[in-house]
Design an enzyme around this catalytic site. Structure first.
Site, PDB file in Angstrom:
ATOM      1  N   SER A 208      17.137   6.867   0.689  1.00 52.70           N
ATOM      2  CA  SER A 208      17.228   8.013  -0.209  1.00 52.70           C
ATOM      3  C   SER A 208      18.289   7.756  -1.262  1.00 52.70           C
ATOM      4  O   SER A 208      19.202   6.948  -1.070  1.00 52.70           O
ATOM      5  CB  SER A 208      17.599   9.275   0.585  1.00 52.70           C
ATOM      6  OG  SER A 208      17.918  10.349  -0.271  1.00 52.70           O
TER       7      SER A 208
ATOM      8  N   ASP B  73       9.031   7.242  -0.325  1.00 51.99           N
ATOM      9  CA  ASP B  73      10.381   6.716  -0.516  1.00 51.99           C
ATOM     10  C   ASP B  73      10.601   5.400   0.229  1.00 51.99           C
ATOM     11  O   ASP B  73      11.625   4.744   0.043  1.00 51.99           O
ATOM     12  CB  ASP B  73      11.429   7.741  -0.067  1.00 51.99           C
ATOM     13  CG  ASP B  73      11.929   8.588  -1.235  1.00 51.99           C
ATOM     14  OD1 ASP B  73      11.436   8.401  -2.355  1.00 51.99           O
ATOM     15  OD2 ASP B  73      12.810   9.435  -1.007  1.00 51.99           O
TER      16      ASP B  73
ATOM     17  N   THR C 291      14.030  17.815  -5.591  1.00 53.21           N
ATOM     18  CA  THR C 291      15.161  17.981  -4.704  1.00 53.21           C
ATOM     19  C   THR C 291      16.008  19.177  -5.141  1.00 53.21           C
ATOM     20  O   THR C 291      15.788  19.761  -6.185  1.00 53.21           O
ATOM     21  CB  THR C 291      15.985  16.670  -4.655  1.00 53.21           C
ATOM     22  OG1 THR C 291      15.100  15.584  -4.375  1.00 53.21           O
ATOM     23  CG2 THR C 291      17.062  16.703  -3.608  1.00 53.21           C
TER      24      THR C 291
END
Length: 567
Positions: free
Chosen positions: A441, A412, A370
């Site tokens: 998330s 996820d 990320t």
């Protein structure tokens, strides 16, 4: 499918500093940008110098990060964008998270024996959700920007043609994913040299990425999600074994959501609502900690309370949270004072609570992923963006001719209740796979507003994002500067596995011994994690300072000076 409305998050109005004379800030004297890569920070400053606002600069930073930091984010992934629109005195959360394809199913990653097949949920075409970042950039430009999208994308397009230098972070993560990238001819051709990781300093060009950005600049989101490009993208995914259709792309839209607001020790915190778990977990932890005068405690005693608050917040994350368009998460309960008091009552002041004693989900290596950037402009607009392709280099799949990697965000989701994902996080039915659903998330872009200063912050780091933001907020509330906050040592607990993970300098040997005497299993390693980016605006004089995480030396950049061109 029945869709549920998200409950009212908190009975707090948007931050209106100007309504309180005691808190009216001086306008920022300079703009500030902190990002994980100097090329991206400079691209944002270039757009500001051309008359753009923080939202235009965010487009430039985002698109450039997708080019020079493909291990962390890009057009094949998604983002959460937290904005403060100064002229309207309001905050908004833009959800550009990926969605599951319409052909996705609850058990699509289970084998014939009902066991999770992690290879399929992490690598290759089935692992990819429908990207949201291109739609997010177009939405940001049309609704909040001052410049045309083409002008904000221009620095990234130019850099893709001219080339950028391959850096140490690129190399470290490419080594981790090299063998999987070799399976995708388009990805291998772009990122590898003779099948191997390029030497640091290698000039990298990506003309296909430039062409994709040019399509987005000329046609907006429709150029990506409809027409020839969408047909080519969907066909390429199916040829690689995926299930995307043109309908999946055409139906993608960003969603504007109400941010979550928290009040703690005289500060207002604005942060991410579901489908991020970050804001709810932050609220739970901070409300539990409100019952203690923790700044006055010794490091071991204070850390014990933080660990116990983390343990309980992550347990609730696993049980309750998911896409608010699909599940009715009990957000109002989870952020309530009464619920926090109940959690606090279960914390022994000097003994760890074993996670298996907390009712919840039945019970991987952690890798940074990320990217995050923070922006404040001279009008007082704030931007906190966390964007991702999930694991480093995403699914490692590139559709030929597109110039970007696809995400592996399908991992996820809760592939099966109680089965950990790549970050060791467990989940339950609230985060189960469903067609069109957005996976839960941990991304937690946040604002902190106090009487004397305002901060924009966030970080990558997988499951550790939420606790890093928690510790960063506490550093700022206790008066630390932007750079000191970005550099502060970190520790983490996520319910399962039942261990305290800590950077090597987070605790002294004496503090570790004290925590272990309380029953904590402390694993202090040599590795660091995260890549926090902070911009701080001092209300008294309008001064702006930036802090970029030093854990990747010479890669990130924070600046509040005039725009410069990186060479």
């Amino acid at each position: 499918m029945i869709r549920f409305l998200l409950p009212v998050l908190l009975a707090l109005s948007p931050l209106t500093l100007a309504d309180d004379p005691a808190r009216s800030p001086a306008d920022p004297a300079q703009a500030g940008i902190a990002s994980a890569n100097a090329y991206a920070t400079d691209a944002g400053m270039e757009v500001l110098a051309k008359g753009g606002n923080a939202f235009d600069a965010a487009i430039a930073v985002s698109a450039t990060l997708g080019l020079v930091e493909p291990e962390s984010s890009g057009l094949g992934g998604g983002a959460f964008m937290l904005l403060r629109v100064a002229g309207e005195d309001r905050e908004v959360f833009i959800d550009a998270r990926e969605r599951a394809p319409l052909a996705a199913s609850r058990d699509m990653f289970l084998d014939a024996d009902g066991k999770a097949n992690r290879e399929l949920s992490v690598n290759g075409a089935l692992a990819a959700g429908i990207p949201g970042l291109p739609a997010g950039l177009d939405h940001l430009a049309k609704k909040y920007g001052r410049l045309p999208l083409s002008q904000s994308l221009a620095p990234a397009i130019r850099l893709a043609h001219e080339g950028w230098r391959f850096g140490p972070k690129n190399a470290a993560f490419l080594g981790y994913r090299r063998d999987v990238l070799r399976r995708s001819p388009a990805a291998a051709k772009l990122f590898l040299r003779g099948g191997e990781v390029p030497a640091e300093g290698t000039l990298m060009r990506n003309k296909e990425y430039a062409r994709t950005l040019e399509i987005l600049a000329a046609q907006g989101a429709d150029g990506f999600y409809k027409g020839d490009f969408a047909r080519r993208l969907a066909r390429g995914v199916r040829e690689a074994g995926g299930i995307w259709t043109e309908q999946d792309l055409a139906q993608y839209t960003v969603v504007e959501r109400e941010p979550l607001r928290i009040r703690h020790r005289g500060f207002d915190i604005v942060t991410a609502p579901p489908p991020s778990s970050g804001g709810v977990a932050l609220a739970t932890m901070l409300k539990v900690l409100e019952g203690y005068d923790y700044p006055r405690l010794g490091k071991a005693e204070r850390s014990h309370l933080f660990i116990e608050a983390m343990r309980r917040a992550y347990r609730d994350r696993a049980l309750y949270l998911g896409d608010p368009d699909f599940v009715q998460a009990p957000v109002d309960m989870l952020v309530s004072d009464a619920y926090a008091a109940g959690l606090r009552a279960s914390i022994h002041p000097a003994r760890a609570t074993p996670s298996d004693l907390l009712p919840g989900v039945d019970a991987a290596p952690l890798r940074p992923d990320t990217s995050h950037f923070s922006i404040i402009d001279t009008e007082g607009n704030l931007v906190a963006v966390t964007q991702t392709v999930n694991l480093p280099y995403g699914s490692a799949l590139m559709v030929p001719g597109t110039g970007f990697l696809l995400n592996n965000e399908m991992d996820d989701f809760s592939v099966k209740p109680g089965v950990p994902n790549a970050f060791g996080l467990v989940g339950d039915d609230a985060n189960a796979i469903a067609p069109g659903k957005r996976p839960l998330s941990s991304m937690t872009p946040s604002f902190l507003v106090g009487p004397e200063r305002t901060a924009v912050l966030g970080t990558p780091g997988g499951s550790r994002i939420i606790t890093m933001v928690l510790l960063g907020l506490v550093e700022l509330m206790q008066g630390e500067g932007a750079q000191a906050t970005a550099a502060a040592p970190r520790f983490h607990h996520q319910y399962l596995p039942d261990v305290v993970q800590a950077e090597a300098d987070a605790f002294t040997p004496e503090q570790i011994a004290a925590l272990e005497a309380m029953g904590h299993d402390v694993q202090a390693g040599e590795r660091t994690w995260g890549n926090m980016q902070v911009v701080l605006w001092n209300h008294h004089d309008g001064g702006v300072e930036t802090g970029t995480d030093p854990r990747w030396k010479g890669v990130g950049k924070g600046t509040s000076t005039e725009a410069s061109v990186y060479r």
